[in-house]
Scaffold this active site. Structure first.
Site, PDB file in Angstrom:
ATOM      1  N   ASP A   8       0.881  -1.164   0.000  1.00  0.00           N
ATOM      2  CA  ASP A   8       0.000   0.000   0.000  1.00  0.00           C
ATOM      3  C   ASP A   8       0.921   1.216   0.000  1.00  0.00           C
ATOM      4  OD1 ASP A   8       0.944   0.229   2.577  1.00  0.00           O
ATOM      5  OD2 ASP A   8      -1.013   0.167   3.554  1.00  0.00           O
ATOM      6  N   CYS A  65       2.864  -3.448   3.968  1.00  0.00           N
ATOM      7  CA  CYS A  65       2.058  -2.299   4.367  1.00  0.00           C
ATOM      8  C   CYS A  65       2.807  -1.600   5.503  1.00  0.00           C
ATOM      9  CB  CYS A  65       0.645  -2.720   4.750  1.00  0.00           C
ATOM     10  SG  CYS A  65       0.522  -3.894   6.110  1.00  0.00           S
ATOM     11  N   THR A  67       2.651  -1.860   8.839  1.00  0.00           N
ATOM     12  CA  THR A  67       3.103  -2.798   9.876  1.00  0.00           C
ATOM     13  C   THR A  67       3.333  -4.204   9.347  1.00  0.00           C
ATOM     14  OG1 THR A  67       0.814  -3.349  10.356  1.00  0.00           O
ATOM     15  CG2 THR A  67       1.819  -1.580  11.687  1.00  0.00           C
ATOM     16  N   HIS A  98       9.708 -24.385   9.193  1.00  0.00           N
ATOM     17  CA  HIS A  98       8.671 -25.081   9.958  1.00  0.00           C
ATOM     18  C   HIS A  98       7.253 -24.886   9.432  1.00  0.00           C
ATOM     19  CE1 HIS A  98      11.256 -25.374  13.891  1.00  0.00           C
ATOM     20  NE2 HIS A  98      11.871 -25.853  12.812  1.00  0.00           N
ATOM     21  N   HIS A 133       6.739 -31.358  10.469  1.00  0.00           N
ATOM     22  CA  HIS A 133       6.128 -30.049  10.217  1.00  0.00           C
ATOM     23  C   HIS A 133       5.105 -30.109   9.081  1.00  0.00           C
ATOM     24  CE1 HIS A 133       8.714 -28.155  13.094  1.00  0.00           C
ATOM     25  NE2 HIS A 133       9.755 -28.742  12.535  1.00  0.00           N
TER      26      HIS A 133
HETATM   27  C1  RB5 Z   1      -1.822   2.556   6.501  1.00  0.00           C
HETATM   28  O1  RB5 Z   1      -1.774   3.795   7.091  1.00  0.00           O
HETATM   29  C2  RB5 Z   1      -1.613   1.432   7.510  1.00  0.00           C
HETATM   30  O2  RB5 Z   1      -2.681   1.349   8.371  1.00  0.00           O
HETATM   31  C3  RB5 Z   1      -1.401   0.127   6.781  1.00  0.00           C
HETATM   32  O3  RB5 Z   1      -0.298   0.271   5.957  1.00  0.00           O
HETATM   33  C4  RB5 Z   1      -1.100  -1.131   7.575  1.00  0.00           C
HETATM   34  O4  RB5 Z   1      -0.185  -0.897   8.589  1.00  0.00           O
HETATM   35  C5  RB5 Z   1      -2.226  -1.954   7.968  1.00  0.00           C
HETATM   36  O5  RB5 Z   1      -2.049  -3.042   8.549  1.00  0.00           O
END
Ligand code: RB5
Length: 150
Positions: A8, A65, A67, A98, A133
């Protein structure tokens, strides 16, 4: 090995950096977007790469993304996709050894681009160790199939 990559806006710069790195390392890379830096919803692009992985169009997916959490959630909705969110090369190694993970989720706002490259390298080079596994992966597929048939 065909690698699909998607992000994203929060993972866009890391995606561009990784594409360059992976191509230099000799991997075939398919970019599932976005093509420009703009605010987008991560499921739109995560789903494109996850669908391609699910149907066998690509061998591995790398999804980025902010996180990595959102991308791992969407990817794991697709049959046959085993996505792992990895912040260290060790996690990437274990996810392959695994869990036979075939999708790597990364957090563009959490780790540096250089570390992301190292994590991706380990993820793409490590083979599933199989053995006991394999049972775990098979149980997950069976449960997913049962849910799908209902
Ligand atoms: C975008 O601002 C953020 O929320 C997205 O990139 C992500 O971290 C969602 O899991």
């Amino acid at each position: 090995m065909k690698i699909g990559i998607a992000s994203d806006h929060a993972g866009y710069e890391m995606k561009r950096y990784l594409i360059q790195y992976l191509k230099k390392e000799g991997f075939e890379v398919i970019d599932f977007g976005p093509d420009i830096l703009k605010k987008v919803d991560y499921p739109d692009y995560g789903a494109k790469a996850s669908m391609a992985l699910s149907t066998g169009e690509i061998d591995r997916a790398i999804l980025i993304c902010g996180t990595g959490i959102g991308m791992s959630i969407i990817a794991n909705r697709f049959p046959g996709v085993r996505a792992a969110l990895c912040y260290t090369p060790f996690l990437a190694e274990i996810a392959r050894l695994h869990n036979d993970a075939n999708a790597l989720a990364l957090g563009g706002r959490i780790i540096a681009n250089e570390l992301a490259c190292e994590i991706a390298r380990v993820f793409l080079e490590t083979k599933f160790c199989g053995g006991r596994h394999r049972r775990g992966s098979k149980k997950i597929e069976k449960l997913a199939l049962q849910r799908f048939m209902k």
